[in-house]
Scaffold this active site. Sequence first.
Site, PDB file in Angstrom:
ATOM      1  CB  SER A 164      -0.955  -0.056   1.205  1.00 58.90           C
ATOM      2  OG  SER A 164      -1.938   0.941   1.126  1.00 58.90           O
ATOM      3  CG  ASP A 201      -7.068  -1.890  -3.769  1.00 61.76           C
ATOM      4  OD1 ASP A 201      -7.442  -0.717  -3.582  1.00 61.76           O
ATOM      5  OD2 ASP A 201      -5.945  -2.303  -3.436  1.00 61.76           O
ATOM      6  CG  HIS A 225      -5.911  -1.764   0.113  1.00 57.95           C
ATOM      7  ND1 HIS A 225      -5.110  -1.416  -0.952  1.00 57.95           N
ATOM      8  CD2 HIS A 225      -5.362  -1.183   1.201  1.00 57.95           C
ATOM      9  CE1 HIS A 225      -4.131  -0.644  -0.528  1.00 57.95           C
ATOM     10  NE2 HIS A 225      -4.258  -0.495   0.779  1.00 57.95           N
TER      11      HIS A 225
END
Length: 302
Positions: free
Chosen positions: A149, A239, A269
Site C-alpha cells: 500500500s 481495490d 486491499h
Amino acid sequence: MDYGTLIDDETWAFIHKTAEFYPPDATEMSIAQQRRVYDAMCRAFMQERPRGITSRDRAYNGVPVRIYETGKPDVTVMFFHGGGFVVGGLESHDDVCAEICAKTGFRVVAVDYRLSPEHPHPAAFQDAWTATKYAALTHPKMLLLCGDSAGGNLAAAVAHHARGKIDIAGQVLIYPGLGGDANAGSCLVHAHAPMLTREEVVFYMDIRQAAQGDPTAEPLCDTDFGNLPATVSITAECDPLSDDARDYAAAITSAGGLAQWIFEPGLVHGYLRGRTTVARARDSFGRIIAALTDLGAGHWPD
C-alpha cells in the site's frame, strides 16, 4: 459491483473481522483514534514469529528501523509498511517482516518512517531514502525494496530516486498506491470496495500535502521509467488502487525494463493480514515470497 460474487466466504470473514477493530468510517476519527484502532486491529491478526529469527531495533542515520536476520544473508530487503502514511509502524507489520525473513533467508530491514499529518511529504520519502542509502553502504551485496500500500509507494519512489546513486536489484510492490487518477478506472469501478474506498484514497492522498505530479509522492507521474530495477507489482482485484500496479508495470515495460504485473482475483486491499485464514491471500503471499526469492537470486520470476 457485485462483491458477493467476486469475494469468497473466507475473504468476507476476514473483512468482517477487520471491521470489528478498524471500522469502515475510521478516517472520520481523529488521527490519534485512527492509530489506536489500527494498532488494535494489527494485534488481532498478529502471528507468532517463526523460529530462528532474530531482530534488533536500530537507527539508520537517525531513521528508526528493525532488522530481522536468520543466518548470514547476502540479500537485504528494505520493507516499508502500509497505513496510508498515517498509521502503522514497526509493530504493525512485525510478523510479516519476520515471515519474509524466514521464508527467503534474507535480511529484512523494516523502516519506521515519519507519519502524516504531523510530518507531511516529503518526510516519509526522505526517511525511506535515508534508510535505504544507509543500508546500501552497510549491507552492500544485494538490495531489494518491498512494501504494501503506502509502503509500495515509498518503495517505488525510492527506486526512481536511486537511479545513478545506489544499486537496487529489484522491487516487489503489494497493492501499491502510486498516484493513479482518482477520477478514472479502478478508482471509480471499485469506489466502494470493502477495506478501502475511493473516498479514503483521496483522504490519504490529501493528508500528505504533496504537490501534484511529484514523482517522490506519485511515482506514476514520473516522465522517465527507464533504468528501474526489475519490478513485480501486485494488484488486489477489489481495490480502488488496482490499476496502479498494472499501469506501473506497463510503464516500465514500455521503457524497456523488466516488470511483471500479478492480478489477484477476489482479493481486497490489506489482504496480507489474511494470509493464514484466506486461501487466496496465502497463495498470493507465496507469490510475493517467490518473487523476492527469485529477485534475490538474480533470476527474473517465471
